[in-house]
Every structure is written in C-alpha cells, then in structure tokens.
Scaffold this motif. Structure first.
Motif, PDB file in Angstrom:
ATOM      1  N   UNK A  57      22.687 -32.367   2.005  1.00 54.71           N
ATOM      2  CA  UNK A  57      23.742 -32.772   0.980  1.00 54.71           C
ATOM      3  C   UNK A  57      23.690 -34.306   0.783  1.00 54.71           C
ATOM      4  N   UNK A  58      23.299 -35.085   1.990  1.00 50.99           N
ATOM      5  CA  UNK A  58      23.355 -36.604   1.886  1.00 50.99           C
ATOM      6  C   UNK A  58      22.148 -36.992   1.163  1.00 50.99           C
ATOM      7  N   UNK A  59      21.208 -36.412   1.465  1.00 51.26           N
ATOM      8  CA  UNK A  59      19.716 -36.548   0.605  1.00 51.26           C
ATOM      9  C   UNK A  59      19.788 -36.414  -0.891  1.00 51.26           C
ATOM     10  N   UNK A  76      12.315 -32.010  -1.977  1.00 52.50           N
ATOM     11  CA  UNK A  76      11.160 -31.673  -1.200  1.00 52.50           C
ATOM     12  C   UNK A  76      10.374 -32.888  -0.676  1.00 52.50           C
ATOM     13  N   UNK A  77      10.078 -33.693  -1.694  1.00 47.57           N
ATOM     14  CA  UNK A  77       9.389 -34.996  -1.278  1.00 47.57           C
ATOM     15  C   UNK A  77       9.859 -36.045  -0.509  1.00 47.57           C
ATOM     16  N   UNK A  82      11.445 -39.283   4.077  1.00 51.14           N
ATOM     17  CA  UNK A  82      12.566 -39.742   5.102  1.00 51.14           C
ATOM     18  C   UNK A  82      12.395 -39.139   6.460  1.00 51.14           C
ATOM     19  N   UNK A  83      12.381 -37.931   6.522  1.00 53.18           N
ATOM     20  CA  UNK A  83      12.367 -37.160   7.840  1.00 53.18           C
ATOM     21  C   UNK A  83      11.233 -37.646   8.578  1.00 53.18           C
ATOM     22  N   UNK A  84       9.990 -37.573   7.903  1.00 53.76           N
ATOM     23  CA  UNK A  84       8.869 -37.685   8.960  1.00 53.76           C
ATOM     24  C   UNK A  84       8.611 -39.489   9.422  1.00 53.76           C
ATOM     25  N   UNK A  85       9.082 -40.252   8.327  1.00 51.53           N
ATOM     26  CA  UNK A  85       9.213 -41.560   8.637  1.00 51.53           C
ATOM     27  C   UNK A  85       9.942 -41.974   9.963  1.00 51.53           C
ATOM     28  N   UNK A  86      11.196 -41.347   9.617  1.00 54.99           N
ATOM     29  CA  UNK A  86      12.182 -41.791  10.742  1.00 54.99           C
ATOM     30  C   UNK A  86      11.670 -41.049  11.936  1.00 54.99           C
ATOM     31  N   UNK A  87      11.291 -39.817  12.127  1.00 57.08           N
ATOM     32  CA  UNK A  87      10.560 -39.438  13.326  1.00 57.08           C
ATOM     33  C   UNK A  87       9.532 -40.131  14.088  1.00 57.08           C
ATOM     34  N   UNK A  88       8.876 -40.490  13.159  1.00 56.72           N
ATOM     35  CA  UNK A  88       7.396 -41.278  13.314  1.00 56.72           C
ATOM     36  C   UNK A  88       7.589 -42.429  14.054  1.00 56.72           C
ATOM     37  N   UNK A 202      11.809 -47.454   3.180  1.00 57.63           N
ATOM     38  CA  UNK A 202      10.561 -46.883   2.462  1.00 57.63           C
ATOM     39  C   UNK A 202      10.994 -45.753   1.486  1.00 57.63           C
ATOM     40  N   UNK A 203      11.877 -44.912   1.966  1.00 58.10           N
ATOM     41  CA  UNK A 203      12.124 -43.576   1.182  1.00 58.10           C
ATOM     42  C   UNK A 203      12.909 -43.888  -0.016  1.00 58.10           C
ATOM     43  N   UNK A 204      13.701 -45.085   0.001  1.00 57.91           N
ATOM     44  CA  UNK A 204      14.413 -45.397  -1.159  1.00 57.91           C
ATOM     45  C   UNK A 204      13.433 -46.255  -2.163  1.00 57.91           C
ATOM     46  N   UNK A 205      12.608 -47.122  -1.581  1.00 60.83           N
ATOM     47  CA  UNK A 205      11.512 -47.705  -2.483  1.00 60.83           C
ATOM     48  C   UNK A 205      10.723 -46.707  -3.151  1.00 60.83           C
TER      49      UNK A 205
END
Length: 231
Positions: A57-59, A76-77, A82-88, A202-205
């Motif tokens: 819901x936040x996303x 989905x994208x 966001x999730x992948x980059x945060x964990x990476x 990154x995700x926001x841009x």
C-alpha cells in the motif's frame, strides 16, 4: 575490483561474483515471494501479512502521488525495482559479499531496463505515433536534444547508484579498518539508511521518467504560440 573477480571459470566462460550474487538475490526474492504469499488470508491476516500489505500500500501510494490511477499498472515494475535495489544495496553488509549495485555493470543494466520501460509505458499509454511525435515538439530542431537527454539521464541513473553504493562500501571499510570494532553499530546503521535511500531515489527517478513518457501525449496537445494568439 573484488566485485568483478571471477567466481567460477568453465573454459572460456567466466562468471563474476557480482553475477553469482545477483542470481542468488533473484532466487531469494522469487522463493521468498512465493513462500510469503501462498497462505494469505482475507479473514484473519497475520502480522506478517499485515506488514506485507502495508508495504504494498505504501508503494501504491507513492506511485499514485506521481501518476494518479496508475498504481496497479506500475506496481509490478516499480515495486520490484525498489525491492531488488534495496536488498542488493544491503548485501554488502554480509561478510565476504559485495553489493551488486557497487558494480557498474549491474547499475547500467538497471538503467537500461528503466530506459526501455519508459518507452514501453509511453507507447502503451499514448500510442506509437503520438509518443514519437513528442520528440518533435515544439520543433523538430529539438530532436537531437531530446535524444541526448534520454541518453544522458540513463547514464546518470547508472552512475549515481554505482558511485553512491561503491563509495558507501569503501567508506564503511575504511572506518572499520581504522577504528576496528569500536564503531560497528553506527557504521552499519549509516550503511542501512543510505542503502534504502539510494534504492528509493533510483525507483523514484524511474517513476518520474515513466510518468513523463506516459504523459507525452499531453505535451503534443499543448497549444502553440500562434494558436494562443488566435484565441
């Protein structure tokens, strides 16, 4: 750099530690998503399900703030990004591992993915010809500048994430080498906060660039100076 050292070599095939770590993250995310969502309940959601729903819901809210009504389409994208980059970014906290995003090849691949996604969503929203037309607006003379802008922002997107995560890992390593184990917690906290911030940026841009592509038809429909004078 250690992140580009070969991890596995089979004849002429060389697989770097960055690639192996990225594959591991993809497997972790895929398996984790399956395990976390296979027992969802609409009647009595547990604490974990509540946390997952709150994250989604936040996303969705973040996407709606930029593109109202498009959260279901982009979730989905953008959510995966966001999730992948945060964990990476956080992978560098694990001993003997380095963040894949501290390797330029990874951030370049992510930036290229965003580049193609911008055009995909733009064409899907506006149609092929109206979307391509916005590169000629307000004058065909500006076409080279539009293309240069597309290229430069893609390069900047890759370099920004790469530079920030690489410098973050180097700074943390230097501080630990100098101070030893006297300041591990503040350094780890700084790493975690900065890693999450860089993922969010990154995700926001990417979301802003996609929004620009999807709203390109509005640029085409803006009145010209002559039309404004006539009115």
């Amino acid at each position: 750099m250690e992140t580009t050292a070969f991890f596995v070599s089979i004849g002429s095939l060389h697989i770097s530690l960055t690639v192996m770590t990225t594959w591991g993250l993809l497997l972790f995310l895929g398996l984790g998503s399956w395990l976390l969502t296979r027992h969802l309940s609409a009647q009595t959601p547990g604490l974990l399900q509540t946390a997952l729903e709150g994250t989604v819901q936040s996303i969705q809210a973040a996407i709606d703030n930029v593109l109202p009504g498009k959260a279901d389409l982009l979730l989905p994208f953008i959510g995966t990004l966001w999730l992948f980059i945060a964990i990476a970014n956080l992978t560098g906290l694990i001993p003997e591992l380095h963040s894949p995003t501290a390797d330029l090849s990874t951030t370049a691949a992510l930036a290229i993915l965003v580049f193609f996604s911008v055009h995909w969503y733009g064409i899907r929203s506006s149609g092929l010809m109206p979307y391509l037309k916005h590169y000629l607006t307000p004058s065909p003379i500006l076409l080279p500048f539009h293309l240069l802008g597309e290229l430069s922002r893609t390069i900047a997107l890759a370099m920004r994430l790469f530079g920030n995560i690489m410098s973050l890992e180097m700074a943390a390593l230097l501080v630990l080498m100098v101070a030893g184990l006297l300041v591990p917690i503040p350094v780890l906290m700084l790493h975690i906060v900065e890693a999450l911030v860089q993922a969010y940026i990154f995700g926001t841009l990417a979301l802003i660039y996609i929004a620009g592509g999807m709203q390109s038809h509005e640029i085409n429909n803006l009145p010209t100076d002559n039309e404004g004078d006539e009115k």
